[in-house]
Design a protein around this motif. Structure first.
Motif, PDB file in Angstrom:
ATOM      1  N   ALA A   1       0.841  -1.190   0.000  1.00  0.00           N
ATOM      2  CA  ALA A   1       0.000   0.000   0.000  1.00  0.00           C
ATOM      3  C   ALA A   1       0.882   1.248   0.000  1.00  0.00           C
ATOM      4  O   ALA A   1       1.894   1.315   0.702  1.00  0.00           O
ATOM      5  CB  ALA A   1      -0.914  -0.007   1.217  1.00  0.00           C
ATOM      6  N   GLY A   2       0.482   2.219  -0.812  1.00  0.00           N
ATOM      7  CA  GLY A   2       1.262   3.435  -0.965  1.00  0.00           C
ATOM      8  C   GLY A   2       2.266   3.375  -2.100  1.00  0.00           C
ATOM      9  O   GLY A   2       2.836   4.407  -2.479  1.00  0.00           O
ATOM     10  N   GLY A   3       2.458   2.197  -2.651  1.00  0.00           N
ATOM     11  CA  GLY A   3       3.412   2.015  -3.732  1.00  0.00           C
ATOM     12  C   GLY A   3       2.837   2.345  -5.095  1.00  0.00           C
ATOM     13  O   GLY A   3       1.698   2.821  -5.214  1.00  0.00           O
ATOM     14  N   SER A   4       3.648   2.072  -6.117  1.00  0.00           N
ATOM     15  CA  SER A   4       3.272   2.421  -7.491  1.00  0.00           C
ATOM     16  C   SER A   4       3.519   1.244  -8.430  1.00  0.00           C
ATOM     17  O   SER A   4       4.393   0.409  -8.188  1.00  0.00           O
ATOM     18  CB  SER A   4       4.095   3.621  -7.981  1.00  0.00           C
ATOM     19  OG  SER A   4       3.856   4.761  -7.191  1.00  0.00           O
ATOM     20  N   LEU A   5       2.753   1.240  -9.498  1.00  0.00           N
ATOM     21  CA  LEU A   5       2.954   0.314 -10.606  1.00  0.00           C
ATOM     22  C   LEU A   5       2.599   1.029 -11.894  1.00  0.00           C
ATOM     23  O   LEU A   5       1.761   1.951 -11.881  1.00  0.00           O
ATOM     24  CB  LEU A   5       2.058  -0.929 -10.472  1.00  0.00           C
ATOM     25  CG  LEU A   5       2.448  -2.044  -9.510  1.00  0.00           C
ATOM     26  CD1 LEU A   5       1.341  -3.086  -9.460  1.00  0.00           C
ATOM     27  CD2 LEU A   5       3.775  -2.684  -9.888  1.00  0.00           C
TER      28      LEU A   5
ATOM     29  N   PHE B   1     -12.803   7.255  -8.201  1.00  0.00           N
ATOM     30  CA  PHE B   1     -11.990   6.629  -7.162  1.00  0.00           C
ATOM     31  C   PHE B   1     -10.501   6.566  -7.515  1.00  0.00           C
ATOM     32  O   PHE B   1      -9.691   6.172  -6.675  1.00  0.00           O
ATOM     33  CB  PHE B   1     -12.515   5.223  -6.819  1.00  0.00           C
ATOM     34  CG  PHE B   1     -12.626   4.291  -7.991  1.00  0.00           C
ATOM     35  CD1 PHE B   1     -13.854   4.054  -8.582  1.00  0.00           C
ATOM     36  CD2 PHE B   1     -11.513   3.641  -8.496  1.00  0.00           C
ATOM     37  CE1 PHE B   1     -13.974   3.192  -9.668  1.00  0.00           C
ATOM     38  CE2 PHE B   1     -11.613   2.777  -9.569  1.00  0.00           C
ATOM     39  CZ  PHE B   1     -12.849   2.557 -10.169  1.00  0.00           C
ATOM     40  N   VAL B   2     -10.111   6.949  -8.735  1.00  0.00           N
ATOM     41  CA  VAL B   2      -8.692   6.964  -9.081  1.00  0.00           C
ATOM     42  C   VAL B   2      -8.165   8.364  -9.407  1.00  0.00           C
ATOM     43  O   VAL B   2      -6.966   8.529  -9.640  1.00  0.00           O
ATOM     44  CB  VAL B   2      -8.372   6.025 -10.263  1.00  0.00           C
ATOM     45  CG1 VAL B   2      -8.772   4.593  -9.925  1.00  0.00           C
ATOM     46  CG2 VAL B   2      -9.005   6.504 -11.558  1.00  0.00           C
ATOM     47  N   LYS B   3      -9.038   9.333  -9.412  1.00  0.00           N
ATOM     48  CA  LYS B   3      -8.596  10.694  -9.735  1.00  0.00           C
ATOM     49  C   LYS B   3      -7.523  11.157  -8.762  1.00  0.00           C
ATOM     50  O   LYS B   3      -7.644  11.007  -7.552  1.00  0.00           O
ATOM     51  CB  LYS B   3      -9.782  11.654  -9.698  1.00  0.00           C
ATOM     52  CG  LYS B   3     -10.701  11.529 -10.895  1.00  0.00           C
ATOM     53  CD  LYS B   3     -11.850  12.518 -10.810  1.00  0.00           C
ATOM     54  CE  LYS B   3     -12.760  12.384 -12.021  1.00  0.00           C
ATOM     55  NZ  LYS B   3     -13.930  13.296 -11.923  1.00  0.00           N
ATOM     56  N   GLY B   4      -6.462  11.696  -9.328  1.00  0.00           N
ATOM     57  CA  GLY B   4      -5.346  12.179  -8.516  1.00  0.00           C
ATOM     58  C   GLY B   4      -4.331  11.120  -8.178  1.00  0.00           C
ATOM     59  O   GLY B   4      -3.249  11.435  -7.682  1.00  0.00           O
ATOM     60  N   ARG B   5      -4.645   9.853  -8.440  1.00  0.00           N
ATOM     61  CA  ARG B   5      -3.711   8.766  -8.129  1.00  0.00           C
ATOM     62  C   ARG B   5      -3.226   8.052  -9.396  1.00  0.00           C
ATOM     63  O   ARG B   5      -2.071   7.641  -9.468  1.00  0.00           O
ATOM     64  CB  ARG B   5      -4.372   7.748  -7.208  1.00  0.00           C
ATOM     65  CG  ARG B   5      -4.810   8.301  -5.870  1.00  0.00           C
ATOM     66  CD  ARG B   5      -5.227   7.192  -4.910  1.00  0.00           C
ATOM     67  NE  ARG B   5      -6.353   6.411  -5.409  1.00  0.00           N
ATOM     68  CZ  ARG B   5      -6.335   5.083  -5.543  1.00  0.00           C
ATOM     69  NH1 ARG B   5      -5.249   4.394  -5.247  1.00  0.00           N
ATOM     70  NH2 ARG B   5      -7.420   4.451  -5.984  1.00  0.00           N
ATOM     71  N   PHE B   6      -4.125   7.862 -10.352  1.00  0.00           N
ATOM     72  CA  PHE B   6      -3.787   7.153 -11.587  1.00  0.00           C
ATOM     73  C   PHE B   6      -3.706   8.136 -12.746  1.00  0.00           C
ATOM     74  O   PHE B   6      -4.451   9.122 -12.802  1.00  0.00           O
ATOM     75  CB  PHE B   6      -4.858   6.110 -11.911  1.00  0.00           C
ATOM     76  CG  PHE B   6      -4.948   4.949 -10.963  1.00  0.00           C
ATOM     77  CD1 PHE B   6      -4.240   4.905  -9.773  1.00  0.00           C
ATOM     78  CD2 PHE B   6      -5.770   3.869 -11.277  1.00  0.00           C
ATOM     79  CE1 PHE B   6      -4.329   3.831  -8.905  1.00  0.00           C
ATOM     80  CE2 PHE B   6      -5.876   2.771 -10.422  1.00  0.00           C
ATOM     81  CZ  PHE B   6      -5.158   2.769  -9.234  1.00  0.00           C
ATOM     82  N   THR B   7      -2.826   7.818 -13.698  1.00  0.00           N
ATOM     83  CA  THR B   7      -2.701   8.615 -14.914  1.00  0.00           C
ATOM     84  C   THR B   7      -2.640   7.691 -16.116  1.00  0.00           C
ATOM     85  O   THR B   7      -1.796   6.791 -16.159  1.00  0.00           O
ATOM     86  CB  THR B   7      -1.440   9.489 -14.875  1.00  0.00           C
ATOM     87  OG1 THR B   7      -1.472  10.337 -13.726  1.00  0.00           O
ATOM     88  CG2 THR B   7      -1.368  10.357 -16.134  1.00  0.00           C
ATOM     89  N   ILE B   8      -3.522   7.920 -17.063  1.00  0.00           N
ATOM     90  CA  ILE B   8      -3.493   7.173 -18.317  1.00  0.00           C
ATOM     91  C   ILE B   8      -2.769   8.001 -19.365  1.00  0.00           C
ATOM     92  O   ILE B   8      -2.926   9.230 -19.413  1.00  0.00           O
ATOM     93  CB  ILE B   8      -4.922   6.795 -18.770  1.00  0.00           C
ATOM     94  CG1 ILE B   8      -4.894   5.816 -19.946  1.00  0.00           C
ATOM     95  CG2 ILE B   8      -5.757   8.038 -19.099  1.00  0.00           C
ATOM     96  CD1 ILE B   8      -6.264   5.223 -20.291  1.00  0.00           C
TER      97      ILE B   8
ATOM     98  N   LEU C   1      -0.970   2.893 -17.813  1.00  0.00           N
ATOM     99  CA  LEU C   1      -1.694   3.334 -16.628  1.00  0.00           C
ATOM    100  C   LEU C   1      -0.696   3.411 -15.483  1.00  0.00           C
ATOM    101  O   LEU C   1      -0.243   2.388 -14.987  1.00  0.00           O
ATOM    102  CB  LEU C   1      -2.837   2.381 -16.278  1.00  0.00           C
ATOM    103  CG  LEU C   1      -3.737   2.854 -15.139  1.00  0.00           C
ATOM    104  CD1 LEU C   1      -4.541   4.082 -15.573  1.00  0.00           C
ATOM    105  CD2 LEU C   1      -4.674   1.754 -14.662  1.00  0.00           C
ATOM    106  N   GLN C   2      -0.324   4.629 -15.135  1.00  0.00           N
ATOM    107  CA  GLN C   2       0.547   4.851 -13.994  1.00  0.00           C
ATOM    108  C   GLN C   2      -0.315   4.915 -12.749  1.00  0.00           C
ATOM    109  O   GLN C   2      -1.212   5.760 -12.652  1.00  0.00           O
ATOM    110  CB  GLN C   2       1.321   6.157 -14.169  1.00  0.00           C
ATOM    111  CG  GLN C   2       2.219   6.502 -12.996  1.00  0.00           C
ATOM    112  CD  GLN C   2       3.361   5.520 -12.812  1.00  0.00           C
ATOM    113  OE1 GLN C   2       3.988   5.107 -13.780  1.00  0.00           O
ATOM    114  NE2 GLN C   2       3.626   5.132 -11.571  1.00  0.00           N
ATOM    115  N   MET C   3      -0.053   4.019 -11.815  1.00  0.00           N
ATOM    116  CA  MET C   3      -0.855   3.921 -10.597  1.00  0.00           C
ATOM    117  C   MET C   3       0.013   4.257  -9.399  1.00  0.00           C
ATOM    118  O   MET C   3       0.985   3.549  -9.118  1.00  0.00           O
ATOM    119  CB  MET C   3      -1.440   2.512 -10.461  1.00  0.00           C
ATOM    120  CG  MET C   3      -2.229   2.063 -11.680  1.00  0.00           C
ATOM    121  SD  MET C   3      -3.064   0.484 -11.431  1.00  0.00           S
ATOM    122  CE  MET C   3      -1.643  -0.607 -11.234  1.00  0.00           C
TER     123      MET C   3
END
Length: 123
Positions: free
Chosen positions: A13-17, A62-69, A80-82
Motif C-alpha cells: 500500500a502506498g506504492g506504485s505500478l 476513485f482513481v482521480k489524482g492517483r492514476f494517470t493514463i 496506466l501509472q498507478m
C-alpha cells in the motif's frame, strides 16, 4: 487483433505500478483505449480512458489524482501509472480498445479486450 497487457504484480500500500497495453494485429491508430478492472467477486468497472487523437483522458472518481493514463502513438501502447495504491485497488486490470476516437466509460462499447494483468496491493 491483440491487446497485450503487462506490468501487474504485488506491491505494498502506498506504492506504485505502471501497466502497459500494446496493440498489434491491425491499425489501432484511431481507436480510443481504456482500462477496466475486476476485483474478486465484483463486476468489471471502468478505471480510465484516453482518446487517441488528442490524448484527452477521463477517470473514475476513485482513481482521480492517483492514476494517470497516457499513450505512445508511435508504439501503439497505452499506459496506466498507478500511484498511492490501496488494498482496494487489488484486481485484474484489463485494457480495451474501441472503434472510435472518443472514449467511453461503458464496458459494452469496447470492441477488443486484452487478457488482463493482476495487481495485488498488500496492506
Amino acid at each position: 487483433v491483440q491487446l497485450q497487457a503487462s506490468g501487474g504484480g504485488l506491491v505494498q500500500a502506498g506504492g506504485s505500478l505502471r501497466l502497459s497495453c500494446a496493440a498489434s494485429g491491425r491499425t489501432f491508430s484511431s481507436y480510443a483505449k481504456c482500462w477496466f478492472r475486476q476485483a474478486p467477486g465484483k463486476e468489471r468497472e471502468f478505471v480510465a480512458f484516453i482518446s487517441w487523437s488528442d490524448g484527452s483522458a477521463y477517470y473514475a472518481d476513485f482513481v482521480k489524482g492517483r492514476f494517470t493514463i497516457s499513450r505512445d502513438t508511435a508504439k501503439n501502447t497505452v499506459y496506466l501509472q498507478m500511484n498511492s495504491l490501496k488494498p482496494e485497488d487489488t484486481a485484474v486490470y484489463y485494457c480495451a480498445a474501441r472503434n472510435s476516437e472518443s472514449g467511453s466509460s461503458h464496458r459494452h462499447e469496447y470492441d477488443y479486450w486484452g487478457q488482463g494483468t493482476k495487481v495485488t496491493v498488500s496492506s
